[in-house]
Design a protein around this motif. Sequence first.
Motif, PDB file in Angstrom:
ATOM      1  N   PRO A  59       2.200  -3.461 -23.531  1.00 28.91           N
ATOM      2  CA  PRO A  59       1.939  -3.736 -22.117  1.00 28.91           C
ATOM      3  C   PRO A  59       0.755  -2.918 -21.618  1.00 28.91           C
ATOM      4  O   PRO A  59       0.533  -1.793 -22.044  1.00 28.91           O
ATOM      5  CB  PRO A  59       3.233  -3.306 -21.422  1.00 28.91           C
ATOM      6  N   ARG A  60      -0.019  -3.526 -20.789  1.00 23.97           N
ATOM      7  CA  ARG A  60      -1.166  -2.848 -20.201  1.00 23.97           C
ATOM      8  C   ARG A  60      -0.678  -1.856 -19.158  1.00 23.97           C
ATOM      9  O   ARG A  60       0.267  -2.149 -18.418  1.00 23.97           O
ATOM     10  CB  ARG A  60      -2.116  -3.842 -19.536  1.00 23.97           C
ATOM     11  N   PRO A  61      -1.299  -0.687 -19.095  1.00 28.33           N
ATOM     12  CA  PRO A  61      -0.855   0.283 -18.093  1.00 28.33           C
ATOM     13  C   PRO A  61      -1.192  -0.197 -16.690  1.00 28.33           C
ATOM     14  O   PRO A  61      -2.219  -0.823 -16.460  1.00 28.33           O
ATOM     15  CB  PRO A  61      -1.634   1.550 -18.448  1.00 28.33           C
ATOM     16  N   VAL A  62      -0.295   0.092 -15.793  1.00 29.02           N
ATOM     17  CA  VAL A  62      -0.509  -0.269 -14.400  1.00 29.02           C
ATOM     18  C   VAL A  62      -1.321   0.866 -13.765  1.00 29.02           C
ATOM     19  O   VAL A  62      -0.929   2.023 -13.814  1.00 29.02           O
ATOM     20  CB  VAL A  62       0.841  -0.452 -13.669  1.00 29.02           C
ATOM     21  N   ILE A  63      -2.445   0.487 -13.193  1.00 30.10           N
ATOM     22  CA  ILE A  63      -3.300   1.493 -12.581  1.00 30.10           C
ATOM     23  C   ILE A  63      -2.924   1.602 -11.120  1.00 30.10           C
ATOM     24  O   ILE A  63      -3.016   0.649 -10.355  1.00 30.10           O
ATOM     25  CB  ILE A  63      -4.787   1.121 -12.740  1.00 30.10           C
ATOM     26  N   ARG A  64      -2.479   2.797 -10.784  1.00 28.37           N
ATOM     27  CA  ARG A  64      -2.097   3.048  -9.405  1.00 28.37           C
ATOM     28  C   ARG A  64      -3.105   4.017  -8.808  1.00 28.37           C
ATOM     29  O   ARG A  64      -3.631   4.888  -9.502  1.00 28.37           O
ATOM     30  CB  ARG A  64      -0.711   3.677  -9.346  1.00 28.37           C
ATOM     31  N   PRO A  65      -3.342   3.918  -7.530  1.00 29.72           N
ATOM     32  CA  PRO A  65      -4.271   4.878  -6.928  1.00 29.72           C
ATOM     33  C   PRO A  65      -3.635   6.267  -6.905  1.00 29.72           C
ATOM     34  O   PRO A  65      -2.432   6.425  -6.773  1.00 29.72           O
ATOM     35  CB  PRO A  65      -4.501   4.337  -5.522  1.00 29.72           C
ATOM     36  N   LEU A  66      -4.469   7.262  -7.051  1.00 30.52           N
ATOM     37  CA  LEU A  66      -3.996   8.638  -7.020  1.00 30.52           C
ATOM     38  C   LEU A  66      -3.587   9.007  -5.601  1.00 30.52           C
ATOM     39  O   LEU A  66      -4.122   8.460  -4.631  1.00 30.52           O
ATOM     40  CB  LEU A  66      -5.093   9.585  -7.490  1.00 30.52           C
ATOM     41  N   PRO A  67      -2.657   9.921  -5.461  1.00 32.20           N
ATOM     42  CA  PRO A  67      -2.272  10.321  -4.115  1.00 32.20           C
ATOM     43  C   PRO A  67      -3.436  11.044  -3.434  1.00 32.20           C
ATOM     44  O   PRO A  67      -4.234  11.725  -4.066  1.00 32.20           O
ATOM     45  CB  PRO A  67      -1.090  11.267  -4.330  1.00 32.20           C
ATOM     46  N   VAL A  68      -3.498  10.875  -2.139  1.00 35.63           N
ATOM     47  CA  VAL A  68      -4.569  11.479  -1.364  1.00 35.63           C
ATOM     48  C   VAL A  68      -4.193  12.932  -1.072  1.00 35.63           C
ATOM     49  O   VAL A  68      -3.106  13.227  -0.592  1.00 35.63           O
ATOM     50  CB  VAL A  68      -4.791  10.706  -0.044  1.00 35.63           C
TER      51      VAL A  68
END
Length: 170
Positions: A59-68
Amino acid sequence: MAEPDAANGGQQRKPTDDEVFAELVAGFDAPAERSEHDWPDAEDTGDTGDADGYRDLTPRPVIRPLPVVRAVPPVDPRAWSPAEDPDEFHFVPPEPPPIPKAQTVTRVSLLALVAGVALLLLSGFGQVPGLAGFLGAASLLGGIAGLVSRLHNPDDDDDRFDDPNHGAVV
């Protein structure tokens, strides 16, 4: 292999280390037994194709935005000042006692020492006759003898110290 032992009532005995090692060496060149797959079923991807038709099923990794994260503004180190008063714990030594007046013998010895050095220098440059050189040497030696004779060790006056090496007293 473990064999049944008649002495233990027909139970299998444990093989010795030498027997296990000999068994491992004998089977070193034997081909490995292959099953359908050598991993647990939980790790099975379901791909039973050969290596040429291999499909990437990871499975391709899910790219999540980094926390601000809010950055702290930079602080100028020169603008920092301590919270407490720096003079609060500052040690100010007391005024030293006045220098004691030198004794007459000490002053005469110092004067003889300085006069002797001056007369020897002047006689060395040829400014004064030979008798002044002799008087300069005698004055120099007399000044040194007077100062050395005035030296004394303050510990010699104190009877508390019995150690000739002046070591620590506990």
